[in-house]
Design a protein around this motif. Structure first.
Motif, PDB file in Angstrom:
ATOM      1  N   TYR A 145       5.596  -0.997  10.269  1.00  0.00           N
ATOM      2  CA  TYR A 145       6.659  -0.813   9.257  1.00  0.00           C
ATOM      3  C   TYR A 145       5.937  -1.716   7.826  1.00  0.00           C
ATOM      4  O   TYR A 145       6.219  -2.649   7.539  1.00  0.00           O
ATOM      5  CB  TYR A 145       7.837  -1.471   9.507  1.00  0.00           C
ATOM      6  N   ILE A 146       5.122  -0.759   7.288  1.00  0.00           N
ATOM      7  CA  ILE A 146       4.611  -1.214   5.807  1.00  0.00           C
ATOM      8  C   ILE A 146       5.542  -1.645   4.832  1.00  0.00           C
ATOM      9  O   ILE A 146       5.294  -2.693   4.095  1.00  0.00           O
ATOM     10  CB  ILE A 146       3.659  -0.154   5.496  1.00  0.00           C
ATOM     11  N   HIS A 147       6.757  -1.036   4.435  1.00  0.00           N
ATOM     12  CA  HIS A 147       7.585  -1.093   3.456  1.00  0.00           C
ATOM     13  C   HIS A 147       8.080  -2.454   3.556  1.00  0.00           C
ATOM     14  O   HIS A 147       8.748  -2.966   2.611  1.00  0.00           O
ATOM     15  CB  HIS A 147       8.451  -0.128   3.423  1.00  0.00           C
ATOM     16  N   GLN A 148       8.284  -3.222   4.640  1.00  0.00           N
ATOM     17  CA  GLN A 148       8.901  -4.539   4.577  1.00  0.00           C
ATOM     18  C   GLN A 148       8.188  -5.480   3.888  1.00  0.00           C
ATOM     19  O   GLN A 148       8.846  -6.746   3.698  1.00  0.00           O
ATOM     20  CB  GLN A 148       9.223  -4.901   6.369  1.00  0.00           C
ATOM     21  N   GLY A 149       6.792  -5.082   3.584  1.00  0.00           N
ATOM     22  CA  GLY A 149       6.021  -6.207   2.818  1.00  0.00           C
ATOM     23  C   GLY A 149       5.640  -7.436   3.472  1.00  0.00           C
ATOM     24  O   GLY A 149       4.871  -8.348   3.139  1.00  0.00           O
ATOM     25  N   GLU A 150       5.618  -7.448   4.742  1.00  0.00           N
ATOM     26  CA  GLU A 150       5.219  -8.598   5.745  1.00  0.00           C
ATOM     27  C   GLU A 150       3.757  -8.786   5.804  1.00  0.00           C
ATOM     28  O   GLU A 150       3.025  -9.561   5.901  1.00  0.00           O
ATOM     29  CB  GLU A 150       5.970  -8.773   6.968  1.00  0.00           C
ATOM     30  N   MET A 169       0.937  -1.254  -0.026  1.00  0.00           N
ATOM     31  CA  MET A 169      -0.005   0.012  -0.181  1.00  0.00           C
ATOM     32  C   MET A 169       1.025   1.143  -0.096  1.00  0.00           C
ATOM     33  O   MET A 169       2.001   1.315   0.677  1.00  0.00           O
ATOM     34  CB  MET A 169      -0.985   0.032   1.336  1.00  0.00           C
ATOM     35  N   ASN A 170       0.320   2.323  -0.584  1.00  0.00           N
ATOM     36  CA  ASN A 170       1.137   3.500  -0.538  1.00  0.00           C
ATOM     37  C   ASN A 170       0.588   4.676   0.281  1.00  0.00           C
ATOM     38  O   ASN A 170      -0.641   4.271   0.762  1.00  0.00           O
ATOM     39  CB  ASN A 170       1.488   4.303  -2.081  1.00  0.00           C
ATOM     40  N   ILE A 171       1.284   5.763   0.494  1.00  0.00           N
ATOM     41  CA  ILE A 171       0.832   6.502   1.512  1.00  0.00           C
ATOM     42  C   ILE A 171      -0.373   7.325   0.901  1.00  0.00           C
ATOM     43  O   ILE A 171      -1.347   7.730   1.876  1.00  0.00           O
ATOM     44  CB  ILE A 171       1.896   7.826   1.671  1.00  0.00           C
ATOM     45  N   GLU A 172      -0.912   7.624  -0.361  1.00  0.00           N
ATOM     46  CA  GLU A 172      -2.208   8.055  -0.748  1.00  0.00           C
ATOM     47  C   GLU A 172      -3.232   7.207  -0.428  1.00  0.00           C
ATOM     48  O   GLU A 172      -4.231   7.824  -0.114  1.00  0.00           O
ATOM     49  CB  GLU A 172      -1.941   8.173  -2.360  1.00  0.00           C
ATOM     50  N   LYS A 204      10.535   3.835   2.874  1.00  0.00           N
ATOM     51  CA  LYS A 204      10.762   2.983   4.218  1.00  0.00           C
ATOM     52  C   LYS A 204       9.352   3.595   4.960  1.00  0.00           C
ATOM     53  O   LYS A 204       9.493   4.057   6.182  1.00  0.00           O
ATOM     54  CB  LYS A 204      11.859   3.589   5.146  1.00  0.00           C
ATOM     55  N   GLY A 205       8.266   3.401   4.306  1.00  0.00           N
ATOM     56  CA  GLY A 205       6.872   3.774   4.750  1.00  0.00           C
ATOM     57  C   GLY A 205       6.624   2.930   6.007  1.00  0.00           C
ATOM     58  O   GLY A 205       6.613   1.758   6.198  1.00  0.00           O
ATOM     59  N   TRP A 206       6.139   3.637   7.124  1.00  0.00           N
ATOM     60  CA  TRP A 206       5.619   3.248   8.506  1.00  0.00           C
ATOM     61  C   TRP A 206       4.561   4.114   9.035  1.00  0.00           C
ATOM     62  O   TRP A 206       4.576   5.217   8.515  1.00  0.00           O
ATOM     63  CB  TRP A 206       6.514   2.784   9.202  1.00  0.00           C
TER      64      TRP A 206
END
Length: 119
Positions: free
Chosen positions: A85-90, A1-4, A48-50
């Protein structure tokens, strides 16, 4: 998912507003004036979105035990807030949305009844 996508999801909730109360980098979502989500935009731009989200203390502990991508809230109460931590893809996108819902619900539940009734 992205920030928007996450931003739009937060803004669809009743009584939600967005602010930059700390600095120009930290996007904060509030429900009736109380924070439920904080996004550090600089990290999102760096890939590194979180997000910091509020959670019930028991649920907080369960999430941290199950997912490496969920840690004690950075610069927040370690009992009530998680850094996700969304960017990690887990984490599956549906879980991320559920965590946002849970945070929103926790804050709404803590509001005085008179304010809750306005939603």
């Amino acid at each position: 998912m992205n920030i928007e996508q996450l931003r739009n999801y937060c803004l669809l909730k009743k009584g939600v507003t967005e602010h930059f109360p700390f600095d120009a980098d930290t996007l904060v979502f509030k429900v009736l004036g109380k924070m439920f989500a904080l996004f550090p935009l600089e990290d999102w731009e760096a890939g590194k979105g979180w997000v910091n989200l509020k959670a019930d203390p028991d649920y907080t502990a369960e999430l941290r035990a199950e997912y490496q991508s969920i840690q004690p809230g950075w610069h927040m109460s370690k009992v009530h807030w998680n850094s996700v931590y969304i960017h990690q893809g887990e984490l599956p996108p549906q879980l991320i949305l559920q965590l946002i819902d849970h945070s929103y619900d926790m804050v709404v539940k803590s509001l005085p009844k008179k304010l809750r009734d306005t939603l």
